[in-house]
Design a protein around this motif. Structure first.
Motif, PDB file in Angstrom:
ATOM      1  N   GLY A 124     -18.023  16.618 -23.483  1.00 30.22           N
ATOM      2  CA  GLY A 124     -17.757  17.941 -24.012  1.00 30.22           C
ATOM      3  C   GLY A 124     -18.429  19.054 -23.248  1.00 30.22           C
ATOM      4  N   LEU A 125     -18.853  18.741 -22.004  1.00 26.34           N
ATOM      5  CA  LEU A 125     -19.564  19.749 -21.221  1.00 26.34           C
ATOM      6  C   LEU A 125     -18.646  20.520 -20.281  1.00 26.34           C
ATOM      7  N   SER A 126     -17.501  19.974 -19.975  1.00 21.58           N
ATOM      8  CA  SER A 126     -16.555  20.631 -19.074  1.00 21.58           C
ATOM      9  C   SER A 126     -15.142  20.194 -19.432  1.00 21.58           C
ATOM     10  N   GLN A 127     -14.178  20.681 -18.662  1.00 24.77           N
ATOM     11  CA  GLN A 127     -12.772  20.357 -18.911  1.00 24.77           C
ATOM     12  C   GLN A 127     -12.201  19.524 -17.763  1.00 24.77           C
ATOM     13  N   ASN A 128     -11.237  18.720 -18.102  1.00 24.32           N
ATOM     14  CA  ASN A 128     -10.486  17.968 -17.108  1.00 24.32           C
ATOM     15  C   ASN A 128      -9.016  18.407 -17.154  1.00 24.32           C
ATOM     16  N   ALA A 129      -8.438  18.583 -15.985  1.00 24.41           N
ATOM     17  CA  ALA A 129      -7.024  18.969 -15.890  1.00 24.41           C
ATOM     18  C   ALA A 129      -6.265  17.851 -15.198  1.00 24.41           C
ATOM     19  N   HIS A 130      -5.160  17.449 -15.806  1.00 30.21           N
ATOM     20  CA  HIS A 130      -4.293  16.436 -15.200  1.00 30.21           C
ATOM     21  C   HIS A 130      -3.176  17.155 -14.442  1.00 30.21           C
ATOM     22  N   VAL A 131      -3.055  16.816 -13.155  1.00 28.54           N
ATOM     23  CA  VAL A 131      -2.183  17.560 -12.247  1.00 28.54           C
ATOM     24  C   VAL A 131      -1.097  16.650 -11.689  1.00 28.54           C
ATOM     25  N   ARG A 132       0.140  17.116 -11.796  1.00 27.32           N
ATOM     26  CA  ARG A 132       1.263  16.398 -11.187  1.00 27.32           C
ATOM     27  C   ARG A 132       1.490  16.947  -9.781  1.00 27.32           C
ATOM     28  N   LEU A 133       1.526  16.050  -8.806  1.00 30.04           N
ATOM     29  CA  LEU A 133       1.741  16.451  -7.409  1.00 30.04           C
ATOM     30  C   LEU A 133       3.128  17.055  -7.230  1.00 30.04           C
ATOM     31  N   ASN A 134       3.210  18.112  -6.433  1.00 25.22           N
ATOM     32  CA  ASN A 134       4.528  18.645  -6.061  1.00 25.22           C
ATOM     33  C   ASN A 134       5.252  17.688  -5.133  1.00 25.22           C
ATOM     34  N   SER A 135       4.513  17.078  -4.208  1.00 23.49           N
ATOM     35  CA  SER A 135       5.098  16.085  -3.301  1.00 23.49           C
ATOM     36  C   SER A 135       5.210  14.753  -4.010  1.00 23.49           C
ATOM     37  N   SER A 136       6.309  14.079  -3.776  1.00 25.43           N
ATOM     38  CA  SER A 136       6.507  12.773  -4.394  1.00 25.43           C
ATOM     39  C   SER A 136       5.881  11.681  -3.529  1.00 25.43           C
ATOM     40  N   PRO A 137       4.820  11.015  -3.992  1.00 24.27           N
ATOM     41  CA  PRO A 137       4.191   9.956  -3.180  1.00 24.27           C
ATOM     42  C   PRO A 137       5.129   8.788  -2.907  1.00 24.27           C
ATOM     43  N   GLU A 138       6.110   8.575  -3.788  1.00 21.87           N
ATOM     44  CA  GLU A 138       7.023   7.442  -3.602  1.00 21.87           C
ATOM     45  C   GLU A 138       8.046   7.682  -2.503  1.00 21.87           C
ATOM     46  N   ASN A 139       8.297   8.940  -2.190  1.00 18.72           N
ATOM     47  CA  ASN A 139       9.369   9.250  -1.233  1.00 18.72           C
ATOM     48  C   ASN A 139       8.865  10.257  -0.202  1.00 18.72           C
ATOM     49  N   VAL A 140       8.328   9.745   0.886  1.00 21.84           N
ATOM     50  CA  VAL A 140       7.804  10.593   1.963  1.00 21.84           C
ATOM     51  C   VAL A 140       8.510  10.208   3.256  1.00 21.84           C
ATOM     52  N   ASP A 141       9.142  11.174   3.897  1.00 18.91           N
ATOM     53  CA  ASP A 141       9.872  10.916   5.137  1.00 18.91           C
ATOM     54  C   ASP A 141       9.453  11.893   6.231  1.00 18.91           C
ATOM     55  N   MET A 142       9.789  13.159   6.034  1.00 14.59           N
ATOM     56  CA  MET A 142       9.409  14.194   6.988  1.00 14.59           C
ATOM     57  C   MET A 142       8.135  14.892   6.502  1.00 14.59           C
TER      58      MET A 142
ATOM     59  N   GLN B  67       0.844  -1.198   0.000  1.00 17.75           N
ATOM     60  CA  GLN B  67       0.000   0.000   0.000  1.00 17.75           C
ATOM     61  C   GLN B  67       0.880   1.249   0.000  1.00 17.75           C
ATOM     62  N   TRP B  68       1.956   1.183  -0.761  1.00 14.43           N
ATOM     63  CA  TRP B  68       2.964   2.236  -0.747  1.00 14.43           C
ATOM     64  C   TRP B  68       2.400   3.592  -1.156  1.00 14.43           C
ATOM     65  N   LEU B  69       1.480   3.615  -2.103  1.00 13.53           N
ATOM     66  CA  LEU B  69       0.900   4.867  -2.592  1.00 13.53           C
ATOM     67  C   LEU B  69      -0.458   5.162  -1.956  1.00 13.53           C
ATOM     68  N   ASP B  70      -0.774   4.445  -0.879  1.00 12.87           N
ATOM     69  CA  ASP B  70      -2.089   4.628  -0.256  1.00 12.87           C
ATOM     70  C   ASP B  70      -2.020   5.300   1.111  1.00 12.87           C
ATOM     71  N   ASN B  71      -1.106   4.861   1.978  1.00 15.09           N
ATOM     72  CA  ASN B  71      -1.115   5.369   3.350  1.00 15.09           C
ATOM     73  C   ASN B  71       0.232   5.165   4.010  1.00 15.09           C
ATOM     74  N   PHE B  72       0.389   5.777   5.173  1.00 10.60           N
ATOM     75  CA  PHE B  72       1.579   5.586   6.002  1.00 10.60           C
ATOM     76  C   PHE B  72       1.249   6.008   7.429  1.00 10.60           C
ATOM     77  N   THR B  73       2.140   5.705   8.358  1.00 11.82           N
ATOM     78  CA  THR B  73       1.941   6.031   9.779  1.00 11.82           C
ATOM     79  C   THR B  73       3.017   7.005  10.229  1.00 11.82           C
ATOM     80  N   ILE B  74       2.610   8.008  11.004  1.00 13.36           N
ATOM     81  CA  ILE B  74       3.554   9.000  11.521  1.00 13.36           C
ATOM     82  C   ILE B  74       3.681   8.875  13.030  1.00 13.36           C
ATOM     83  N   ASP B  75       4.711   9.514  13.605  1.00 11.65           N
ATOM     84  CA  ASP B  75       5.040   9.345  15.023  1.00 11.65           C
ATOM     85  C   ASP B  75       4.390  10.402  15.926  1.00 11.65           C
TER      86      ASP B  75
END
Length: 282
Positions: free
Chosen positions: A251-269, A129-137
C-alpha cells in the motif's frame, strides 16, 4: 544368212536413229499444242503423282495433327500450371503490399523523431523463445551497436543485446524486465508520472510498472513512454497504454499494468534507433 541378218539389223538401227532425230526436231519446233503421246504421258505422270501423293499427304496430315495435339497438350499443361499459381501470386502480392505499408509507417514514425533509424527485417526466431528474442538482418556494418532500442511502427519492442557484422540479436522488452530497469513516464491529463518496469505478466501479456507514488493519478488509457532517465533508450519512445491500476501489496505505491502497442507475437519489420547525443542523456 548371217550377213543378211547383220545387214537388216544395221538398217533397223539406222532407221531408228533417223526416227529419233525427227522426233527430237519435231518436239523442239514451235507448237501451240501437245501431241497425243505427250498428252498421254503427262496425264499418266499426273495421275501417278496424285495416286502416290494422296496417301503421303494423308500420312503427313496425320503426323501434323498428332504433333499439333502434343503441342496443344503441352500448352494446356503450362496454362494449368500458371492458373494453379494464381493463388500463390495473389498471396505474394498481398504480403508485399502489407510489407510496403509497414515500411511506410516505419519511415513516417522515424521521420518525426530526433534520432536516426535503421530499418531491418526479422530473419530468425526460435519457437521455444518466441516472446524472448529474435535476430535481425542488420549489424555493426550498418551502424548497429549493443544497447540500441528496437521498435516496430507501433512502439518499442526491445533492444540490441549483441551486434554481429551483418546481423544482430535482439532481446524483447518482455525478457529480463527487472534486470533492464527501464524507466518510463506515464501521461495523465498533461501530467507526467514516472515509474519503472518491474515484470511481465505472461498469462495476461502485460508489463507491470511499479514505484508510482500514491499521490499521483494514473488511470486506464494513459499512454506510457520511455523517460530517458535510466539506460540508453531515448526519451519519448511509445511503449503502450495502461489497462489497470492497483496498489502494491504494502500500500505504499501504485502498480500500473500496461499493454504493449507492439505485438510480441507478430514481429517482422523493425527499425533500430541509432544513438544521438541530443536524445540520449548520459
Amino acid at each position: 544368212m548371217v550377213k543378211l541378218f547383220t545387214r537388216n539389223r544395221m538398217l533397223l538401227i539406222l532407221v531408228g536413229i533417223i526416227v529419233l532425230i525427227l522426233m527430237i526436231g519435231f518436239s523442239m519446233s514451235d507448237r501451240t499444242s501437245s501431241t497425243r503421246a505427250e498428252q498421254f504421258t503427262g496425264d499418266t505422270v499426273a495421275a501417278t503423282q496424285s495416286i502416290i501423293g494422296a496417301p503421303v499427304n494423308f500420312i503427313s496430315n496425320i503426323f501434323t495433327n498428332i504433333t499439333g495435339g502434343f503441342r496443344a497438350q503441352s500448352e494446356n499443361e503450362e496454362l494449368r500450371n500458371q492458373l494453379s499459381m494464381l493463388p500463390q501470386m495473389q498471396a505474394d502480392i498481398e504480403r508485399l503490399e502489407a510489407e510496403n505499408e509497414e515500411l511506410r509507417e516505419a519511415l513516417d514514425v522515424s521521420s518525426k523523431r530526433e534520432y536516426e533509424a535503421v530499418n531491418a527485417r526479422v530473419i530468425s526466431r526460435d519457437q521455444d523463445q518466441w516472446l524472448d528474442n529474435f535476430t535481425i538482418d542488420k549489424g555493426e556494418n550498418d551502424g548497429i551497436q549493443e544497447g540500441m532500442a528496437v521498435m516496430t511502427p507501433d512502439g518499442l519492442i526491445g533492444s540490441v543485446k549483441r551486434a554481429n557484422g551483418n546481423s544482430s540479436f535482439v532481446e524483447m522488452i518482455t525478457t529480463n524486465v527487472s534486470q533492464n530497469n527501464l524507466s518510463v513516464e506515464l501521461h495523465h491529463d498533461g501530467e507526467q508520472v514516472f515509474g519503472n518496469i518491474n515484470s511481465f505478466d505472461q498469462e495476461r501479456g502485460l508489463l507491470v510498472v511499479d514505484n508510482i507514488r500514491n499521490n499521483q493519478t494514473v488511470a486506464e488509457g494513459d499512454e506510457v513512454f520511455t523517460s530517458g532517465l535510466i539506460g540508453d533508450f531515448p526519451e519519448g519512445l511509445i511503449i503502450g497504454e495502461v489497462v489497470e491500476v492497483e496498489n502494491d501489496e504494502y500500500g505504499l505505491s501504485q502498480n500500473a499494468h500496461v499493454r504493449l502497442n507492439s505485438s510480441p507475437e507478430n514481429v517482422d519489420m523493425v527499425f533500430v534507433l541509432e544513438r544521438n547525443p541530443e536524445s540520449v542523456e548520459d
